[in-house]
Design a protein around this motif. Structure first.
Motif, PDB file in Angstrom:
ATOM      1  N   MET A  50      15.334 -12.197  -4.157  1.00  0.00           N
ATOM      2  CA  MET A  50      14.009 -11.882  -4.690  1.00  0.00           C
ATOM      3  C   MET A  50      13.098 -11.301  -3.600  1.00  0.00           C
ATOM      4  O   MET A  50      12.324 -10.371  -3.835  1.00  0.00           O
ATOM      5  CB  MET A  50      13.374 -13.156  -5.277  1.00  0.00           C
ATOM      6  CG  MET A  50      11.992 -12.923  -5.876  1.00  0.00           C
ATOM      7  SD  MET A  50      12.004 -11.738  -7.241  1.00  0.00           S
ATOM      8  CE  MET A  50      12.884 -12.711  -8.477  1.00  0.00           C
ATOM      9  N   LEU A  51      13.189 -11.865  -2.374  1.00  0.00           N
ATOM     10  CA  LEU A  51      12.367 -11.377  -1.275  1.00  0.00           C
ATOM     11  C   LEU A  51      12.722  -9.933  -0.948  1.00  0.00           C
ATOM     12  O   LEU A  51      11.840  -9.094  -0.741  1.00  0.00           O
ATOM     13  CB  LEU A  51      12.565 -12.270  -0.046  1.00  0.00           C
ATOM     14  CG  LEU A  51      11.735 -11.922   1.199  1.00  0.00           C
ATOM     15  CD1 LEU A  51      10.254 -12.005   0.881  1.00  0.00           C
ATOM     16  CD2 LEU A  51      12.096 -12.848   2.353  1.00  0.00           C
ATOM     17  N   HIS A  52      14.027  -9.640  -0.908  1.00  0.00           N
ATOM     18  CA  HIS A  52      14.446  -8.274  -0.619  1.00  0.00           C
ATOM     19  C   HIS A  52      14.002  -7.334  -1.734  1.00  0.00           C
ATOM     20  O   HIS A  52      13.643  -6.181  -1.462  1.00  0.00           O
ATOM     21  CB  HIS A  52      15.968  -8.213  -0.460  1.00  0.00           C
ATOM     22  CG  HIS A  52      16.464  -6.920   0.093  1.00  0.00           C
ATOM     23  ND1 HIS A  52      16.502  -6.645   1.445  1.00  0.00           N
ATOM     24  CD2 HIS A  52      16.916  -5.801  -0.520  1.00  0.00           C
ATOM     25  CE1 HIS A  52      16.964  -5.430   1.643  1.00  0.00           C
ATOM     26  NE2 HIS A  52      17.222  -4.885   0.463  1.00  0.00           N
ATOM     27  N   PHE A  53      14.022  -7.808  -2.965  1.00  0.00           N
ATOM     28  CA  PHE A  53      13.558  -6.995  -4.096  1.00  0.00           C
ATOM     29  C   PHE A  53      12.096  -6.612  -3.907  1.00  0.00           C
ATOM     30  O   PHE A  53      11.706  -5.463  -4.129  1.00  0.00           O
ATOM     31  CB  PHE A  53      13.735  -7.786  -5.398  1.00  0.00           C
ATOM     32  CG  PHE A  53      13.195  -7.076  -6.609  1.00  0.00           C
ATOM     33  CD1 PHE A  53      13.953  -6.129  -7.283  1.00  0.00           C
ATOM     34  CD2 PHE A  53      11.914  -7.351  -7.088  1.00  0.00           C
ATOM     35  CE1 PHE A  53      13.451  -5.464  -8.395  1.00  0.00           C
ATOM     36  CE2 PHE A  53      11.402  -6.700  -8.189  1.00  0.00           C
ATOM     37  CZ  PHE A  53      12.184  -5.748  -8.851  1.00  0.00           C
ATOM     38  N   ASN A  54      11.276  -7.567  -3.476  1.00  0.00           N
ATOM     39  CA  ASN A  54       9.856  -7.286  -3.248  1.00  0.00           C
ATOM     40  C   ASN A  54       9.654  -6.307  -2.095  1.00  0.00           C
ATOM     41  O   ASN A  54       8.786  -5.430  -2.155  1.00  0.00           O
ATOM     42  CB  ASN A  54       9.108  -8.595  -2.967  1.00  0.00           C
ATOM     43  CG  ASN A  54       9.045  -9.497  -4.183  1.00  0.00           C
ATOM     44  OD1 ASN A  54       9.060  -9.022  -5.321  1.00  0.00           O
ATOM     45  ND2 ASN A  54       8.979 -10.798  -3.969  1.00  0.00           N
ATOM     46  N   PHE A  55      10.448  -6.472  -1.017  1.00  0.00           N
ATOM     47  CA  PHE A  55      10.374  -5.544   0.113  1.00  0.00           C
ATOM     48  C   PHE A  55      10.646  -4.127  -0.344  1.00  0.00           C
ATOM     49  O   PHE A  55       9.870  -3.200  -0.088  1.00  0.00           O
ATOM     50  CB  PHE A  55      11.415  -5.932   1.178  1.00  0.00           C
ATOM     51  CG  PHE A  55      10.957  -7.017   2.115  1.00  0.00           C
ATOM     52  CD1 PHE A  55       9.608  -7.225   2.369  1.00  0.00           C
ATOM     53  CD2 PHE A  55      11.870  -7.824   2.767  1.00  0.00           C
ATOM     54  CE1 PHE A  55       9.184  -8.224   3.228  1.00  0.00           C
ATOM     55  CE2 PHE A  55      11.464  -8.821   3.626  1.00  0.00           C
ATOM     56  CZ  PHE A  55      10.118  -9.023   3.858  1.00  0.00           C
ATOM     57  N   LYS A  56      11.778  -3.955  -1.007  1.00  0.00           N
ATOM     58  CA  LYS A  56      12.186  -2.612  -1.409  1.00  0.00           C
ATOM     59  C   LYS A  56      11.224  -2.022  -2.429  1.00  0.00           C
ATOM     60  O   LYS A  56      10.945  -0.821  -2.410  1.00  0.00           O
ATOM     61  CB  LYS A  56      13.611  -2.648  -1.974  1.00  0.00           C
ATOM     62  CG  LYS A  56      14.677  -2.580  -0.900  1.00  0.00           C
ATOM     63  CD  LYS A  56      14.717  -1.199  -0.269  1.00  0.00           C
ATOM     64  CE  LYS A  56      15.607  -1.131   0.953  1.00  0.00           C
ATOM     65  NZ  LYS A  56      14.935  -1.553   2.181  1.00  0.00           N
ATOM     66  N   SER A  57      10.704  -2.824  -3.330  1.00  0.00           N
ATOM     67  CA  SER A  57       9.746  -2.325  -4.324  1.00  0.00           C
ATOM     68  C   SER A  57       8.495  -1.794  -3.634  1.00  0.00           C
ATOM     69  O   SER A  57       7.967  -0.737  -4.001  1.00  0.00           O
ATOM     70  CB  SER A  57       9.369  -3.442  -5.309  1.00  0.00           C
ATOM     71  OG  SER A  57      10.499  -3.873  -6.033  1.00  0.00           O
ATOM     72  N   GLY A  58       8.030  -2.517  -2.613  1.00  0.00           N
ATOM     73  CA  GLY A  58       6.861  -2.064  -1.860  1.00  0.00           C
ATOM     74  C   GLY A  58       7.135  -0.782  -1.102  1.00  0.00           C
ATOM     75  O   GLY A  58       6.298   0.126  -1.066  1.00  0.00           O
ATOM     76  N   GLU A  59       8.322  -0.694  -0.477  1.00  0.00           N
ATOM     77  CA  GLU A  59       8.680   0.512   0.263  1.00  0.00           C
ATOM     78  C   GLU A  59       8.793   1.712  -0.672  1.00  0.00           C
ATOM     79  O   GLU A  59       8.361   2.826  -0.331  1.00  0.00           O
ATOM     80  CB  GLU A  59      10.001   0.284   0.999  1.00  0.00           C
ATOM     81  CG  GLU A  59       9.903  -0.721   2.139  1.00  0.00           C
ATOM     82  CD  GLU A  59      11.249  -1.041   2.743  1.00  0.00           C
ATOM     83  OE1 GLU A  59      12.263  -0.451   2.287  1.00  0.00           O
ATOM     84  OE2 GLU A  59      11.317  -1.875   3.665  1.00  0.00           O
ATOM     85  N   ILE A  60       9.376   1.507  -1.837  1.00  0.00           N
ATOM     86  CA  ILE A  60       9.505   2.586  -2.827  1.00  0.00           C
ATOM     87  C   ILE A  60       8.128   3.079  -3.256  1.00  0.00           C
ATOM     88  O   ILE A  60       7.890   4.292  -3.373  1.00  0.00           O
ATOM     89  CB  ILE A  60      10.319   2.100  -4.042  1.00  0.00           C
ATOM     90  CG1 ILE A  60      11.788   1.896  -3.654  1.00  0.00           C
ATOM     91  CG2 ILE A  60      10.218   3.097  -5.203  1.00  0.00           C
ATOM     92  CD1 ILE A  60      12.627   1.206  -4.711  1.00  0.00           C
ATOM     93  N   PHE A  61       7.209   2.151  -3.469  1.00  0.00           N
ATOM     94  CA  PHE A  61       5.854   2.502  -3.901  1.00  0.00           C
ATOM     95  C   PHE A  61       5.148   3.331  -2.819  1.00  0.00           C
ATOM     96  O   PHE A  61       4.542   4.366  -3.112  1.00  0.00           O
ATOM     97  CB  PHE A  61       5.066   1.233  -4.203  1.00  0.00           C
ATOM     98  CG  PHE A  61       3.631   1.484  -4.591  1.00  0.00           C
ATOM     99  CD1 PHE A  61       3.318   1.993  -5.843  1.00  0.00           C
ATOM    100  CD2 PHE A  61       2.604   1.217  -3.697  1.00  0.00           C
ATOM    101  CE1 PHE A  61       1.995   2.231  -6.197  1.00  0.00           C
ATOM    102  CE2 PHE A  61       1.283   1.453  -4.047  1.00  0.00           C
ATOM    103  CZ  PHE A  61       0.976   1.966  -5.306  1.00  0.00           C
ATOM    104  N   ILE A  62       5.222   2.880  -1.563  1.00  0.00           N
ATOM    105  CA  ILE A  62       4.559   3.583  -0.460  1.00  0.00           C
ATOM    106  C   ILE A  62       5.158   4.976  -0.269  1.00  0.00           C
ATOM    107  O   ILE A  62       4.438   5.965  -0.098  1.00  0.00           O
ATOM    108  CB  ILE A  62       4.671   2.768   0.842  1.00  0.00           C
ATOM    109  CG1 ILE A  62       3.881   1.462   0.720  1.00  0.00           C
ATOM    110  CG2 ILE A  62       4.153   3.587   2.035  1.00  0.00           C
ATOM    111  CD1 ILE A  62       4.078   0.502   1.880  1.00  0.00           C
ATOM    112  N   SER A  63       6.483   5.066  -0.300  1.00  0.00           N
ATOM    113  CA  SER A  63       7.145   6.357  -0.112  1.00  0.00           C
ATOM    114  C   SER A  63       6.855   7.314  -1.258  1.00  0.00           C
ATOM    115  O   SER A  63       6.741   8.531  -1.040  1.00  0.00           O
ATOM    116  CB  SER A  63       8.663   6.151   0.021  1.00  0.00           C
ATOM    117  OG  SER A  63       8.971   5.440   1.192  1.00  0.00           O
TER     118      SER A  63
END
Length: 239
Positions: A1-14
């Protein structure tokens, strides 16, 4: 779940930073290259060398998350313009990916406390011992393909490099420390996040029949600069 949140944030910023680039090839490369690190080919060997088996145990969680996102969101970036996507094919690619299969098999061995027979266990040890030097040889060969040209001065590539090598690892540090995660779990997760751009950016660009020059430039520069940025990230983490 933590990795999911990390990647979701990175996708949003990019998406915000690179989503409006008119050149579709450059848009794909900067988004994928900034989000996805060389977690498997470089991250796991480094983790094994620095933290041993305990580090690899935590690294597999990041690696599993990488493969799931890379073969879903990452692949979709390079299919822009197609009206339909075979979701079953994407799911099958995720499940049958050798890294995912190996992770599941390893988890089963761990849960069941199963140990390989002597000869098989020795073979696995020998293979794991050459993983790091082999990965460094392949990465070095990729760096040999870099050429100084106009692709290297495009500011979008440098911004993607900054996101990949500095910004996203620093965000990971702040989130993990807020969650009071420490020790090998913290160091391993940060190391995986601080790895340079994934080599798959070149492969996916080839599959999309795009110009691979920006992808090679981003991957190569990211890898070279990681010699400085990885120690820098760890130094900042201890402040």
């Amino acid at each position: 779940m933590l990795h999911f949140n990390f990647k979701s944030g990175e996708i949003f910023i990019s998406k915000i930073a690179f989503g409006r680039i008119s050149n579709i090839n450059l848009r794909r490369i900067t988004q994928y290259g900034s989000i996805y690190s060389n977690a498997g080919f470089m991250g796991v060997p480094l983790t094994s060398a620095l933290f041993g088996n305990s580090g690899v145990f935590f690294a597999v969680a990041s690696l599993a998350g990488f493969n799931i996102f890379s073969w879903t969101h990452g692949v979709s970036l390079f299919k822009t313009g197609k009206k339909t996507t075979d979701r079953w094919q994407n799911f099958r690619e995720i499940i049958l990916n050798p890294n995912i299969v190996a992770i599941f098999v390893g988890l089963l061995f761990f849960v069941a406390s199963f140990q390989l027979p002597g000869p098989a266990n020795e073979v696995v040890k020998y293979i794991s011992s050459i993983n790091t030097p082999l990965s460094m040889i392949v990465i070095g060969n990729s760096l040999g393909n870099i050429k100084i040209n106009r692709q290297l001065v495009d500011w979008h590539l440098w911004l993607a490099l900054f996101f990949r090598n500095v910004l996203f690892p620093m965000i990971a540090i702040m989130v993990l420390q807020l969650l009071t995660i420490s020790g090998v779990a913290l160091y391993t997760t940060v190391l995986m996040a601080a790895c340079p751009a994934a080599g798959l950016v070149v492969l996916f660009t080839l599959q999309a029949y795009g110009d691979t020059s920006p992808a090679v430039a981003l991957m190569s520069l990211s890898t070279i600069l990681s010699l400085v940025t990885i120690p820098l990230v760890f130094a900042l983490m201890k402040i």
